[in-house]
Design a protein around this motif. Structure first.
Motif, PDB file in Angstrom:
ATOM      1  N   VAL A  82     -53.505 -19.391 -47.021  1.00  0.00           N
ATOM      2  CA  VAL A  82     -54.175 -20.400 -46.213  1.00  0.00           C
ATOM      3  C   VAL A  82     -55.433 -19.755 -45.654  1.00  0.00           C
ATOM      4  O   VAL A  82     -55.370 -18.693 -45.023  1.00  0.00           O
ATOM      5  CB  VAL A  82     -53.288 -20.898 -45.054  1.00  0.00           C
ATOM      6  CG1 VAL A  82     -54.009 -22.031 -44.298  1.00  0.00           C
ATOM      7  CG2 VAL A  82     -51.945 -21.383 -45.568  1.00  0.00           C
ATOM      8  N   THR A  83     -56.576 -20.384 -45.924  1.00  0.00           N
ATOM      9  CA  THR A  83     -57.839 -19.825 -45.456  1.00  0.00           C
ATOM     10  C   THR A  83     -58.813 -20.956 -45.132  1.00  0.00           C
ATOM     11  O   THR A  83     -58.416 -22.115 -45.011  1.00  0.00           O
ATOM     12  CB  THR A  83     -58.428 -18.851 -46.491  1.00  0.00           C
ATOM     13  OG1 THR A  83     -59.572 -18.185 -45.924  1.00  0.00           O
ATOM     14  CG2 THR A  83     -58.847 -19.559 -47.765  1.00  0.00           C
ATOM     15  N   THR A  84     -60.071 -20.609 -44.995  1.00  0.00           N
ATOM     16  CA  THR A  84     -61.133 -21.552 -44.666  1.00  0.00           C
ATOM     17  C   THR A  84     -62.033 -21.763 -45.879  1.00  0.00           C
ATOM     18  O   THR A  84     -61.877 -21.093 -46.909  1.00  0.00           O
ATOM     19  CB  THR A  84     -61.977 -20.993 -43.520  1.00  0.00           C
ATOM     20  OG1 THR A  84     -62.550 -19.737 -43.972  1.00  0.00           O
ATOM     21  CG2 THR A  84     -61.137 -20.743 -42.272  1.00  0.00           C
ATOM     22  N   GLU A  85     -63.010 -22.636 -45.746  1.00  0.00           N
ATOM     23  CA  GLU A  85     -63.968 -22.845 -46.833  1.00  0.00           C
ATOM     24  C   GLU A  85     -64.762 -21.577 -47.113  1.00  0.00           C
ATOM     25  O   GLU A  85     -65.043 -21.248 -48.273  1.00  0.00           O
ATOM     26  CB  GLU A  85     -64.910 -24.001 -46.477  1.00  0.00           C
ATOM     27  CG  GLU A  85     -64.229 -25.366 -46.474  1.00  0.00           C
ATOM     28  CD  GLU A  85     -65.173 -26.493 -46.091  1.00  0.00           C
ATOM     29  OE1 GLU A  85     -66.077 -26.257 -45.259  1.00  0.00           O
ATOM     30  OE2 GLU A  85     -65.009 -27.614 -46.606  1.00  0.00           O
ATOM     31  N   VAL A  86     -65.131 -20.848 -46.070  1.00  0.00           N
ATOM     32  CA  VAL A  86     -65.852 -19.581 -46.251  1.00  0.00           C
ATOM     33  C   VAL A  86     -64.956 -18.563 -46.945  1.00  0.00           C
ATOM     34  O   VAL A  86     -65.402 -17.810 -47.811  1.00  0.00           O
ATOM     35  CB  VAL A  86     -66.356 -19.036 -44.898  1.00  0.00           C
ATOM     36  CG1 VAL A  86     -66.895 -17.620 -45.054  1.00  0.00           C
ATOM     37  CG2 VAL A  86     -67.439 -19.940 -44.328  1.00  0.00           C
ATOM     38  N   GLY A  87     -63.671 -18.545 -46.576  1.00  0.00           N
ATOM     39  CA  GLY A  87     -62.747 -17.590 -47.179  1.00  0.00           C
ATOM     40  C   GLY A  87     -62.580 -17.796 -48.674  1.00  0.00           C
ATOM     41  O   GLY A  87     -62.537 -16.839 -49.448  1.00  0.00           O
ATOM     42  N   ALA A  88     -62.485 -19.043 -49.101  1.00  0.00           N
ATOM     43  CA  ALA A  88     -62.252 -19.343 -50.520  1.00  0.00           C
ATOM     44  C   ALA A  88     -63.539 -19.439 -51.325  1.00  0.00           C
ATOM     45  O   ALA A  88     -63.493 -19.502 -52.560  1.00  0.00           O
ATOM     46  CB  ALA A  88     -61.479 -20.656 -50.637  1.00  0.00           C
ATOM     47  N   GLU A  89     -64.662 -19.413 -50.656  1.00  0.00           N
ATOM     48  CA  GLU A  89     -65.970 -19.600 -51.298  1.00  0.00           C
ATOM     49  C   GLU A  89     -66.189 -18.634 -52.465  1.00  0.00           C
ATOM     50  O   GLU A  89     -65.937 -17.432 -52.352  1.00  0.00           O
ATOM     51  CB  GLU A  89     -67.062 -19.390 -50.260  1.00  0.00           C
ATOM     52  CG  GLU A  89     -68.484 -19.539 -50.781  1.00  0.00           C
ATOM     53  CD  GLU A  89     -69.479 -19.236 -49.681  1.00  0.00           C
ATOM     54  OE1 GLU A  89     -69.808 -20.165 -48.922  1.00  0.00           O
ATOM     55  OE2 GLU A  89     -69.881 -18.061 -49.548  1.00  0.00           O
ATOM     56  N   GLY A  90     -66.651 -19.187 -53.563  1.00  0.00           N
ATOM     57  CA  GLY A  90     -67.031 -18.356 -54.698  1.00  0.00           C
ATOM     58  C   GLY A  90     -65.875 -17.831 -55.522  1.00  0.00           C
ATOM     59  O   GLY A  90     -66.091 -17.096 -56.480  1.00  0.00           O
ATOM     60  N   MET A  91     -64.623 -18.224 -55.188  1.00  0.00           N
ATOM     61  CA  MET A  91     -63.473 -17.629 -55.856  1.00  0.00           C
ATOM     62  C   MET A  91     -62.795 -18.535 -56.868  1.00  0.00           C
ATOM     63  O   MET A  91     -62.194 -18.047 -57.817  1.00  0.00           O
ATOM     64  CB  MET A  91     -62.436 -17.168 -54.825  1.00  0.00           C
ATOM     65  CG  MET A  91     -62.887 -16.004 -53.970  1.00  0.00           C
ATOM     66  SD  MET A  91     -61.522 -15.064 -53.241  1.00  0.00           S
ATOM     67  CE  MET A  91     -60.825 -14.233 -54.672  1.00  0.00           C
ATOM     68  N   HIS A  92     -62.869 -19.850 -56.693  1.00  0.00           N
ATOM     69  CA  HIS A  92     -62.039 -20.725 -57.529  1.00  0.00           C
ATOM     70  C   HIS A  92     -62.810 -21.814 -58.255  1.00  0.00           C
ATOM     71  O   HIS A  92     -62.212 -22.581 -59.020  1.00  0.00           O
ATOM     72  CB  HIS A  92     -60.932 -21.357 -56.676  1.00  0.00           C
ATOM     73  CG  HIS A  92     -61.435 -22.252 -55.579  1.00  0.00           C
ATOM     74  ND1 HIS A  92     -61.274 -23.616 -55.598  1.00  0.00           N
ATOM     75  CD2 HIS A  92     -62.104 -21.986 -54.428  1.00  0.00           C
ATOM     76  CE1 HIS A  92     -61.807 -24.140 -54.507  1.00  0.00           C
ATOM     77  NE2 HIS A  92     -62.324 -23.160 -53.781  1.00  0.00           N
ATOM     78  N   GLY A  93     -64.111 -21.904 -58.054  1.00  0.00           N
ATOM     79  CA  GLY A  93     -64.895 -22.922 -58.744  1.00  0.00           C
ATOM     80  C   GLY A  93     -64.381 -24.317 -58.447  1.00  0.00           C
ATOM     81  O   GLY A  93     -64.168 -24.689 -57.292  1.00  0.00           O
ATOM     82  N   ASP A  94     -64.132 -25.101 -59.508  1.00  0.00           N
ATOM     83  CA  ASP A  94     -63.616 -26.461 -59.357  1.00  0.00           C
ATOM     84  C   ASP A  94     -62.092 -26.509 -59.443  1.00  0.00           C
ATOM     85  O   ASP A  94     -61.503 -27.596 -59.406  1.00  0.00           O
ATOM     86  CB  ASP A  94     -64.212 -27.376 -60.440  1.00  0.00           C
ATOM     87  CG  ASP A  94     -65.727 -27.534 -60.301  1.00  0.00           C
ATOM     88  OD1 ASP A  94     -66.209 -27.524 -59.151  1.00  0.00           O
ATOM     89  OD2 ASP A  94     -66.403 -27.656 -61.336  1.00  0.00           O
ATOM     90  N   LEU A  95     -61.450 -25.370 -59.572  1.00  0.00           N
ATOM     91  CA  LEU A  95     -59.990 -25.330 -59.707  1.00  0.00           C
ATOM     92  C   LEU A  95     -59.315 -25.468 -58.346  1.00  0.00           C
ATOM     93  O   LEU A  95     -59.861 -25.031 -57.325  1.00  0.00           O
ATOM     94  CB  LEU A  95     -59.559 -24.015 -60.358  1.00  0.00           C
ATOM     95  CG  LEU A  95     -60.073 -23.771 -61.781  1.00  0.00           C
ATOM     96  CD1 LEU A  95     -59.716 -22.363 -62.232  1.00  0.00           C
ATOM     97  CD2 LEU A  95     -59.487 -24.810 -62.737  1.00  0.00           C
ATOM     98  N   PRO A  96     -58.109 -26.051 -58.300  1.00  0.00           N
ATOM     99  CA  PRO A  96     -57.368 -26.139 -57.038  1.00  0.00           C
ATOM    100  C   PRO A  96     -57.085 -24.749 -56.480  1.00  0.00           C
ATOM    101  O   PRO A  96     -56.821 -23.806 -57.230  1.00  0.00           O
ATOM    102  CB  PRO A  96     -56.068 -26.850 -57.437  1.00  0.00           C
ATOM    103  CG  PRO A  96     -56.377 -27.538 -58.724  1.00  0.00           C
ATOM    104  CD  PRO A  96     -57.392 -26.686 -59.420  1.00  0.00           C
ATOM    105  N   TRP A  97     -57.150 -24.618 -55.152  1.00  0.00           N
ATOM    106  CA  TRP A  97     -56.986 -23.330 -54.487  1.00  0.00           C
ATOM    107  C   TRP A  97     -55.536 -22.846 -54.535  1.00  0.00           C
ATOM    108  O   TRP A  97     -54.582 -23.619 -54.659  1.00  0.00           O
ATOM    109  CB  TRP A  97     -57.478 -23.436 -53.052  1.00  0.00           C
ATOM    110  CG  TRP A  97     -57.325 -22.170 -52.249  1.00  0.00           C
ATOM    111  CD1 TRP A  97     -56.564 -21.971 -51.135  1.00  0.00           C
ATOM    112  CD2 TRP A  97     -57.959 -20.909 -52.523  1.00  0.00           C
ATOM    113  NE1 TRP A  97     -56.685 -20.674 -50.693  1.00  0.00           N
ATOM    114  CE2 TRP A  97     -57.526 -19.995 -51.529  1.00  0.00           C
ATOM    115  CE3 TRP A  97     -58.835 -20.464 -53.520  1.00  0.00           C
ATOM    116  CZ2 TRP A  97     -57.952 -18.664 -51.499  1.00  0.00           C
ATOM    117  CZ3 TRP A  97     -59.260 -19.130 -53.491  1.00  0.00           C
ATOM    118  CH2 TRP A  97     -58.817 -18.258 -52.488  1.00  0.00           C
ATOM    119  N   HIS A  98     -55.413 -21.558 -54.393  1.00  0.00           N
ATOM    120  CA  HIS A  98     -54.121 -20.865 -54.405  1.00  0.00           C
ATOM    121  C   HIS A  98     -53.446 -20.996 -53.026  1.00  0.00           C
ATOM    122  O   HIS A  98     -53.231 -20.018 -52.332  1.00  0.00           O
ATOM    123  CB  HIS A  98     -54.391 -19.393 -54.755  1.00  0.00           C
ATOM    124  CG  HIS A  98     -53.207 -18.492 -54.708  1.00  0.00           C
ATOM    125  ND1 HIS A  98     -52.095 -18.681 -55.483  1.00  0.00           N
ATOM    126  CD2 HIS A  98     -52.954 -17.383 -53.970  1.00  0.00           C
ATOM    127  CE1 HIS A  98     -51.229 -17.724 -55.243  1.00  0.00           C
ATOM    128  NE2 HIS A  98     -51.717 -16.930 -54.323  1.00  0.00           N
TER     129      HIS A  98
END
Length: 411
Positions: free
Chosen positions: A299-315
């Motif tokens: 569980v993170t924020t938009e900044v945390g997940a930024e640049g990591m998953h593209g258009d794919l659903p987050w982990h």
């Protein structure tokens, strides 16, 4: 066979930070090509630094503002010089241009320091971050200048890759998107099940400001999560914990500051959910890569997940409010369906975006192309040549002035 010199801002600590992990993977990439690799740094050596010799990499301690580097790099005559963050290019770039002009100059940005700094400033000021603030940033002017002076810059985040082109008009020929290199053939086969895992965790070098801010924010959010899950604990790991961090340790509330983890993947895989409410930062986060490798939802924020998953659903979950963060943490911790869906999302992200074979091929093709056409590449990078001509004169003379000043003190 290429001879590669890597000039490090710090000595690599792959168990302490994402930067250390990424640096070691790049060094291993160079050696895997059969190239001779030497790592040099002016930084003080540490207890947690990796033994480079065990990877077939030689090392050398160098000094800032010292002409001894000139004869060193001239004698070494490297084919490639890679700078670890723009500060090393500022310090040693002009010396490489003068004494090893044939070398291909690569800048490993790690993350955009100017972006992280501007976001941090916005958080401290209590205002929303605006990209326009980068255009007035002294840090941005220094960092972008270093990118222009180099032949190629490695960008870990696709968000930053696009930002450099759209906001700063950087020619894409000077950039390559290169996130973390993951050996998909070595992914863990057996991992603890949902039932075998327990507690929440977070991990990160305490010297890294976004990580410390995240811990403080977790302290604010934890009581609400603990109220919903009375038996749960939050285990906080990270290198170099200061006293102000260990003072937060509170067994009564289950807020446990564990400090250094001998094996980050081991503590990650035995946890059920990773929490990281990152409010500012840049690049991509090593803790989330480790979470995907061990199939531990985040569980993170938009900044945390930024640049990591593209258009794919987050982990896991990306929360845009405190309430959403708390709800997502509880849901992933208690709902096996949500938990397993997050695991599947993470595996998809790893295979689509972090395949070491594909990314290594991308980098070697770019390096080979540039080495074949280096003179033409530099000619077309007019702004880079202009910056070398003007800006580096001041850098050179300042460095020489500091060296002479230091020499006078010794007389």
């Amino acid at each position: 066979m290429n001879k590669v010199l890597v000039i490090g801002y710090v000595w690599p600590e792959p168990n302490s930070s994402a930067a250390g992990m990424h640096m070691l993977s790049l060094l291993q990439f160079f050696t895997s090509q059969g190239w001779q690799v030497e790592f040099a740094s002016p930084a003080q050596q540490t207890d947690h630094m990796v033994d480079l010799s065990s990877y077939g990499i030689s090392s050398k301690q160098i000094a800032l503002n010292c002409s001894s580097f000139d004869s060193y790099v001239e004698t070494l005559a490297p084919d490639i010089v890679m700078f670890d963050r723009f500060m090393m290019e500022e310090q040693f770039g002009w010396r490489v241009d003068k004494f090893a002009p044939q070398a291909l100059k690569i800048l490993d940005t790690e993350d955009l320091q100017c972006l992280r700094g501007a976001r941090h400033a916005a958080v401290k000021a209590g205002v929303d971050f605006n990209l326009d603030s980068l255009l007035d940033s002294e840090l941005a002017k220094r960092e972008i200048a270093a990118i222009l002076r180099c032949d190629l810059s490695l960008i870990v985040s696709d968000y930053e890759y696009e930002l450099l082109q759209s906001t700063f008009n950087i020619n894409p020929a000077l950039l390559v998107h290169l996130p973390f290199l993951v050996d998909l053939d070595s992914l863990p086969c057996e991992l603890p099940s949902f039932e075998e895992r327990q507690h929440f965790m977070t991990i990160g070098n305490f010297r890294h400001a976004p990580n410390w801010d995240s811990v403080l924010y977790l302290q604010k959010l934890w009581p609400a999560i603990k109220k919903r899950l009375p038996d749960a604990q939050l285990h906080i790991y990270g290198s170099y914990p200061p006293k102000k961090a260990t003072d937060l340790n509170n067994p009564k509330t289950g807020f446990l500051v564990k400090g250094w983890a001998d094996d980050a993947l081991e503590v990650m895989k035995n946890s059920r959910v990773c929490l990281s409410p990152i409010r500012f930062g840049a690049g991509i986060k090593g803790k989330f890569l480790e979470a995907m490798l061990t199939q531990t939802p985040c569980v993170t924020t938009e900044v945390g997940a930024e640049g990591m998953h593209g258009d794919l659903p987050w982990h896991g979950a990306i929360a845009t409010s405190d309430e959403a963060f708390i709800e997502a943490a509880v849901s992933l911790y208690t709902n096996q369906q949500d938990f397993h869906q997050a695991q599947n999302n993470g595996l998809k992200i790893l295979h689509d975006r972090y395949d070491k074979k594909e990314l290594s091929s991308r980098l070697i093709n770019k390096i080979t192309e540039l080495q074949k056409n280096l003179a033409s590449h530099r000619t077309h990078n007019f702004f880079g040549q202009m910056l070398k001509h003007h800006t580096l004169r001041s850098t050179q003379y300042m460095s020489q002035w500091i060296e002479e000043k230091n020499a006078n003190k010794m007389r």
